[in-house]
Motif scaffolding. Sequence first.
Motif, PDB file in Angstrom:
ATOM      1  N   ASN A   2      56.305   5.306 -25.429  1.00 51.57           N
ATOM      2  CA  ASN A   2      55.635   4.878 -26.662  1.00 51.57           C
ATOM      3  C   ASN A   2      54.143   4.633 -26.475  1.00 51.57           C
ATOM      4  O   ASN A   2      53.474   4.122 -27.386  1.00 51.57           O
ATOM      5  CB  ASN A   2      56.309   3.626 -27.222  1.00 51.57           C
ATOM      6  N   THR A   7      53.971  -3.533 -23.674  1.00 54.86           N
ATOM      7  CA  THR A   7      54.663  -4.535 -24.482  1.00 54.86           C
ATOM      8  C   THR A   7      54.672  -5.879 -23.774  1.00 54.86           C
ATOM      9  O   THR A   7      54.536  -5.967 -22.548  1.00 54.86           O
ATOM     10  CB  THR A   7      56.112  -4.135 -24.785  1.00 54.86           C
ATOM     11  N   ASP A  22      55.443   0.667 -21.447  1.00 50.31           N
ATOM     12  CA  ASP A  22      56.360   1.397 -22.321  1.00 50.31           C
ATOM     13  C   ASP A  22      55.886   2.842 -22.388  1.00 50.31           C
ATOM     14  O   ASP A  22      55.198   3.253 -23.329  1.00 50.31           O
ATOM     15  CB  ASP A  22      56.378   0.726 -23.697  1.00 50.31           C
ATOM     16  N   THR A  78      53.846  -5.516 -29.281  1.00 46.43           N
ATOM     17  CA  THR A  78      52.869  -4.644 -28.629  1.00 46.43           C
ATOM     18  C   THR A  78      51.701  -5.491 -28.140  1.00 46.43           C
ATOM     19  O   THR A  78      51.075  -6.210 -28.920  1.00 46.43           O
ATOM     20  CB  THR A  78      52.361  -3.571 -29.606  1.00 46.43           C
TER      21      THR A  78
END
Length: 225
Positions: free
Chosen positions: A7, A11, A4, A25
């Motif tokens: 971010n 994940t 990801d 996460t």
Amino acid sequence: YVADTGNHRITRTDLTNPGNPVTTTYAGIPRTAGYLDGPARQAQFSSPYTLDMAPDGTMYVGDRMNNAIRVISSDDQTVTTLVRGAIIGNETFDPLVLRMDSKDNLIVGDSDNSHIIRVDPRTRQATVVVQNIPAAGTQSWIWLDVDKASAIGPQDDILFVGSRGDSNTAVRRYSADGNRVQELNRGGTELPDAFTYRNGELAGHYPWAVAISRTEARWIGMGFG
């Protein structure tokens, strides 16, 4: 498992119930860029772009803005650093994409330096397999996959795609040692509006991603634009 990128985390999506997949996460701190080894949920990444997993469940992550390959253990989900910084001479490492070969080596597309590099995770030794790959360098996009199962040719052949803003596009197949190369895409200039395919551009215009089937004699490409 997904890198990801925006971010700064990895994940994990549980597909046990297809009607209600749950994404959590797995490693990293959401929306927090940094560099820190340790327990997966406390470790920090900076724009991880790519990942692959060894047969024993060990995960390797191309942590691009940290110029590093990170390792997430399968037993206790601890994050460590395999290599970081200048691993070939004085060149700063840019791990845009990584895949594993049949010998559990990492095959890494180093975009900024226009290299395909093999990294042995047991010894941390890095070797340049291909130099000056086409359609690579600053402000470019590259991707690759490794034919671990010999689905479309000799085992561990590297299928490479790349595109640069000046319409320098490439789809190539390299042998595992980099000594044999096969051109699979002519590339070319911009296409007119509404013209979505041209003979010879088998991976699409501005090739963006590629994957080799593990069970069938085929590969899949995606073109951007």
